[in-house]
Design a protein around this motif. Structure first.
Motif, PDB file in Angstrom:
ATOM      1  N   TYR A 129      -4.900   2.610  19.172  1.00 32.32           N
ATOM      2  CA  TYR A 129      -5.598   1.832  18.144  1.00 32.32           C
ATOM      3  C   TYR A 129      -5.373   2.535  16.814  1.00 32.32           C
ATOM      4  O   TYR A 129      -5.708   3.718  16.661  1.00 32.32           O
ATOM      5  N   ARG A 130      -4.803   1.813  15.842  1.00 34.04           N
ATOM      6  CA  ARG A 130      -4.391   2.397  14.575  1.00 34.04           C
ATOM      7  C   ARG A 130      -5.294   1.923  13.438  1.00 34.04           C
ATOM      8  O   ARG A 130      -5.563   0.723  13.308  1.00 34.04           O
ATOM      9  N   ILE A 131      -5.705   2.895  12.613  1.00 31.46           N
ATOM     10  CA  ILE A 131      -6.655   2.615  11.532  1.00 31.46           C
ATOM     11  C   ILE A 131      -6.180   3.283  10.244  1.00 31.46           C
ATOM     12  O   ILE A 131      -5.800   4.455  10.244  1.00 31.46           O
ATOM     13  N   SER A 132      -6.230   2.535   9.161  1.00 31.22           N
ATOM     14  CA  SER A 132      -6.002   3.097   7.827  1.00 31.22           C
ATOM     15  C   SER A 132      -7.361   3.271   7.165  1.00 31.22           C
ATOM     16  O   SER A 132      -8.086   2.292   6.964  1.00 31.22           O
ATOM     17  N   ASP A 133      -7.714   4.513   6.861  1.00 32.65           N
ATOM     18  CA  ASP A 133      -9.042   4.775   6.295  1.00 32.65           C
ATOM     19  C   ASP A 133      -8.975   5.299   4.861  1.00 32.65           C
ATOM     20  O   ASP A 133      -9.916   5.932   4.371  1.00 32.65           O
ATOM     21  N   SER A 134      -7.868   5.040   4.186  1.00 29.26           N
ATOM     22  CA  SER A 134      -7.762   5.398   2.766  1.00 29.26           C
ATOM     23  C   SER A 134      -6.878   4.367   2.078  1.00 29.26           C
ATOM     24  O   SER A 134      -5.973   3.795   2.700  1.00 29.26           O
ATOM     25  N   ALA A 135      -7.142   4.129   0.812  1.00 32.04           N
ATOM     26  CA  ALA A 135      -6.379   3.128   0.060  1.00 32.04           C
ATOM     27  C   ALA A 135      -4.890   3.459   0.038  1.00 32.04           C
ATOM     28  O   ALA A 135      -4.038   2.565   0.036  1.00 32.04           O
ATOM     29  N   ALA A 136      -4.559   4.745   0.052  1.00 31.83           N
ATOM     30  CA  ALA A 136      -3.166   5.174  -0.050  1.00 31.83           C
ATOM     31  C   ALA A 136      -2.350   4.810   1.191  1.00 31.83           C
ATOM     32  O   ALA A 136      -1.127   4.720   1.111  1.00 31.83           O
ATOM     33  N   THR A 137      -3.009   4.614   2.326  1.00 30.83           N
ATOM     34  CA  THR A 137      -2.263   4.346   3.565  1.00 30.83           C
ATOM     35  C   THR A 137      -2.291   2.878   3.982  1.00 30.83           C
ATOM     36  O   THR A 137      -1.705   2.518   4.997  1.00 30.83           O
ATOM     37  N   VAL A 138      -2.968   2.037   3.223  1.00 32.66           N
ATOM     38  CA  VAL A 138      -3.009   0.615   3.577  1.00 32.66           C
ATOM     39  C   VAL A 138      -1.680  -0.032   3.225  1.00 32.66           C
ATOM     40  O   VAL A 138      -1.238  -0.015   2.076  1.00 32.66           O
ATOM     41  N   HIS A 144      -1.384  -6.782  10.407  1.00 32.89           N
ATOM     42  CA  HIS A 144      -1.691  -7.348  11.723  1.00 32.89           C
ATOM     43  C   HIS A 144      -1.689  -6.299  12.831  1.00 32.89           C
ATOM     44  O   HIS A 144      -2.078  -6.596  13.964  1.00 32.89           O
ATOM     45  N   GLN A 145      -1.237  -5.079  12.535  1.00 31.50           N
ATOM     46  CA  GLN A 145      -1.165  -4.016  13.540  1.00 31.50           C
ATOM     47  C   GLN A 145      -2.107  -2.839  13.249  1.00 31.50           C
ATOM     48  O   GLN A 145      -2.309  -1.989  14.115  1.00 31.50           O
ATOM     49  N   VAL A 146      -2.638  -2.785  12.040  1.00 30.43           N
ATOM     50  CA  VAL A 146      -3.468  -1.648  11.626  1.00 30.43           C
ATOM     51  C   VAL A 146      -4.767  -2.164  11.020  1.00 30.43           C
ATOM     52  O   VAL A 146      -4.758  -3.047  10.162  1.00 30.43           O
ATOM     53  N   LEU A 147      -5.891  -1.607  11.462  1.00 32.16           N
ATOM     54  CA  LEU A 147      -7.182  -1.968  10.900  1.00 32.16           C
ATOM     55  C   LEU A 147      -7.422  -1.185   9.610  1.00 32.16           C
ATOM     56  O   LEU A 147      -7.280   0.038   9.586  1.00 32.16           O
ATOM     57  N   ALA A 148      -7.768  -1.865   8.540  1.00 30.11           N
ATOM     58  CA  ALA A 148      -8.129  -1.199   7.286  1.00 30.11           C
ATOM     59  C   ALA A 148      -9.629  -0.912   7.306  1.00 30.11           C
ATOM     60  O   ALA A 148     -10.444  -1.831   7.465  1.00 30.11           O
TER      61      ALA A 148
END
Length: 282
Positions: A129-138, A144-148
């Protein structure tokens, strides 16, 4: 064709689950199972083919390495696909990918070894399960593959919570119950790390998963990682043995089935037999 011996084939495949209503066939909805079975029937010029998969994914969930099996009359592949110069199952793979939409790809079709069952013979399934938790990595291209996620995540806290859930337990608190189905599972791995892009990635591996289990586990970990809950919250939820309204099921978009493992061929039938037995913690 009636009278031919039955041969079981193994199908290794991948799909983008964004525009599918999950794996399992549902009337009036676009599903991976219905799409694949339709392509097989067309390729083999046979009325119907039933495909069983290793793990039925929910709507919006992806698979990089899904495994399925189907039982065919032995003469069907040789008779219809085998007219090509290439080996019959290679020809079938090519024909399937010519029929299937681009969000489903068949990697390989092979004759399954004796005793193989895509679902019951599996030793374990591994999800990420992949998550972007910073604006720089969104990355909009990966939406469709990574949760912001809007808050930074503390992976040390998440790993502390995850460690409390490892092993064999009744995961009823993290599952949507199904009539007659057990919620006892063995969670072999649950850990968090950063990948090369800086994404927070959950690595989740178990002998099997209940409905919504991975996404519920991730939802619990998110509450710990962004500071809303203490790490021991995970254990508290587990011991409750009922769905906990404080745990939000994470969205499906970040979840991908990454791998399914099977025992050596000689152990396939025994594994399938063992898994069919009703489990208890006694």
């Amino acid at each position: 064709m009636a009278g031919w011996p039955i041969v079981r084939i193994r199908i290794d495949m991948a799909y983008d689950g964004t525009d599918f209503s999950g794996w399992a066939t549902q009337p009036g909805l676009r599903t991976v199972q219905e799409t694949l079975e339709s392509a097989l029937a067309t390729s083999l010029r046979t009325p119907a083919v039933r495909v069983t998969c290793a793990g039925r994914t929910d709507a919006g969930v992806h698979a990089r390495a899904q495994v399925g099996h189907a039982d065919l009359d032995e003469g069907v592949v040789d008779g219809y696909v085998g007219r090509a110069k290439e080996p019959p199952l290679e020809a079938l793979t090519r024909r399937l990918n010519g029929i299937l939409p681009l969000d489903v790809r068949v990697h390989r079709v092979s004759v399954a070894p004796a005793g193989f069952d895509a679902r019951f013979s599996a030793l374990w399934r591994r999800y990420a399960y992949r998550i972007s938790d910073s604006a720089a990595t969104v990355d909009p291209l990966m939406r469709h593959q990574v949760l912001a996620w809007q808050r930074p995540l503390d992976l040390d806290r998440m790993n502390e919570a995850a460690a409390l859930l490892l092993g064999e337990h009744d995961f009823a608190a993290f599952c949507r119950r199904r009539e007659g189905a057990t919620t006892i599972r063995t969670l072999l791995e649950l850990s968090w790390s950063r990948d090369d892009l800086g994404l927070a990635v959950a690595h989740v591996r178990a002998d099997a998963f209940c409905h919504n289990m991975v996404r519920s586990l991730v939802g619990c970990m998110l509450a710990v990682g962004d500071g809303r809950r203490r790490p021991d919250f995970a254990r508290e939820v587990l011991l409750g043995l009922v769905r906990d309204g404080r745990v939000t099921v994470a969205q499906p978009r970040g979840l991908t089935l990454e791998q399914v493992a099977y025992p050596p061929d000689a152990g396939l039938a025994q594994r399938a037999s063992d898994v069919r037995k009703v489990r208890s913690l006694d």
